[in-house]
Write an enzyme that holds these catalytic residues in place. Sequence first.
Site, PDB file in Angstrom:
ATOM      1  N   ASP A 282      21.973  55.056  38.873  1.00 29.03           N
ATOM      2  CA  ASP A 282      20.697  54.341  38.789  1.00 29.03           C
ATOM      3  C   ASP A 282      20.034  54.151  40.149  1.00 29.03           C
ATOM      4  OD1 ASP A 282      22.820  52.616  39.397  1.00 29.03           O
ATOM      5  OD2 ASP A 282      21.886  50.876  38.459  1.00 29.03           O
ATOM      6  N   HIS A 283      20.713  54.582  41.211  1.00 26.83           N
ATOM      7  CA  HIS A 283      20.147  54.465  42.551  1.00 26.83           C
ATOM      8  C   HIS A 283      19.800  55.816  43.181  1.00 26.83           C
ATOM      9  CE1 HIS A 283      21.078  50.097  43.145  1.00 26.83           C
ATOM     10  NE2 HIS A 283      21.853  50.390  42.116  1.00 26.83           N
TER      11      HIS A 283
ATOM     12  N   HIS B 207      24.164  53.131  47.685  1.00 28.11           N
ATOM     13  CA  HIS B 207      25.412  53.708  47.197  1.00 28.11           C
ATOM     14  C   HIS B 207      25.062  54.832  46.224  1.00 28.11           C
ATOM     15  CE1 HIS B 207      24.286  50.768  44.172  1.00 28.11           C
ATOM     16  NE2 HIS B 207      25.235  51.187  43.342  1.00 28.11           N
TER      17      HIS B 207
ATOM     18  N   HIS C 190      25.760  55.313  42.831  1.00 26.66           N
ATOM     19  CA  HIS C 190      25.684  55.164  41.383  1.00 26.66           C
ATOM     20  C   HIS C 190      24.372  55.776  40.883  1.00 26.66           C
ATOM     21  CE1 HIS C 190      28.854  51.740  40.942  1.00 26.66           C
ATOM     22  NE2 HIS C 190      29.392  52.947  40.908  1.00 26.66           N
TER      23      HIS C 190
ATOM     24  N   HIS D 263      16.707  44.436  40.475  1.00 25.35           N
ATOM     25  CA  HIS D 263      17.883  45.072  39.869  1.00 25.35           C
ATOM     26  C   HIS D 263      18.393  44.272  38.670  1.00 25.35           C
ATOM     27  CE1 HIS D 263      21.949  46.898  39.586  1.00 25.35           C
ATOM     28  NE2 HIS D 263      21.325  47.968  40.061  1.00 25.35           N
TER      29      HIS D 263
ATOM     30  N   HIS E 253      30.662  45.794  46.569  1.00 21.60           N
ATOM     31  CA  HIS E 253      30.509  46.348  45.226  1.00 21.60           C
ATOM     32  C   HIS E 253      31.800  47.089  44.870  1.00 21.60           C
ATOM     33  CE1 HIS E 253      28.353  47.360  41.690  1.00 21.60           C
ATOM     34  NE2 HIS E 253      28.034  48.598  42.005  1.00 21.60           N
TER      35      HIS E 253
ATOM     36  N   ASP F 105      23.461  45.366  44.212  1.00 21.56           N
ATOM     37  CA  ASP F 105      24.805  45.754  43.751  1.00 21.56           C
ATOM     38  C   ASP F 105      25.900  45.184  44.645  1.00 21.56           C
ATOM     39  OD1 ASP F 105      24.678  48.471  41.626  1.00 21.56           O
ATOM     40  OD2 ASP F 105      22.868  47.641  42.525  1.00 21.56           O
TER      41      ASP F 105
END
Length: 303
Positions: free
Chosen positions: A65-66, A61, A63, A265, A138, A206
């Site tokens: 942090d990814h 996805h 976000h 994670h 998520h 997530d």
Amino acid sequence: MLDICLLGSGGMMPLPYRWLTSLMVRYNGSSLLIDCGEGTQIALKEKGWSFKPIDVICFTHFHGDHISGLPGLLLTMGNADRREPLTMIGPRGLERVVNALRVIAPELPFPIHFLEIQGAEQEFSLHGYRLRAFRVNHNVTCYGYTLELDRAGRFDVERARAQEVPMKLWKLLQKGETVEENGRVFTSDMVLGPPRKGLKVTYVTDTRPTESIVTNARESDLFICEGMYGEPEKQAKAVEYKHMTFREAAQTAKAARVKELWLTHYSPSLVKPEDYMKQVTDIFPNARPGKDRKSVELDFAEE
């Protein structure tokens, strides 16, 4: 053989001892990267692996942090004068998101091919393996990934002779090729037995527990699953923000009958994941706390 490394095991923010989310799988000279959090390049350097063979990058996805490590990785690839095309796979909107991040990396000497996932599940055939994306739960559109490496059946000499397959074609057919000779078509199923068990790796992060995870991770050789929270008192927080606890990851692994579970994670507040592993191994004994640069080589089972 699949060579697997959990490059980064952190969620939300990078820490001095834990980079953000990223996984690399190497197979037959090809490298697949899933997610590219901040610190991915450093983790690669620390591991001693190269970014050069990366030909596929998948995103669960969008976000930060990814995906926040992507612009820097693209710049490094470009500065190394890479010319080979790069494939990217992710949710709808992938091309728009990546091109926005490329404001700081506008000129690249290689093309990027975008494959945006359509629907709840989609399968891709890439570089000798199969990759299946499946929707999870998520607070934005998010996918898990299962990578499968098929294994052909054992060569059957008696079967080949019974069907009068010329010996000079055996090696080609064993490789899966189809050959036409003297007006007759010879196929690999004429000389091979039934398919043998291959290799399967599933990566999920997530998400709340879902049936789609259990279904797609079924009998995976390695199941890498988020464990955002180890503390039992954070169950409500996991539900609110649509993440998974250690205990829920263990229950999912058990339901999917996987061989091995790695947790990843972690919340920044979770300093020592190993302190909370008993609740996991009580449910699913073959579980390990993931950590940066944790790796394994998976090979076909001996028969």
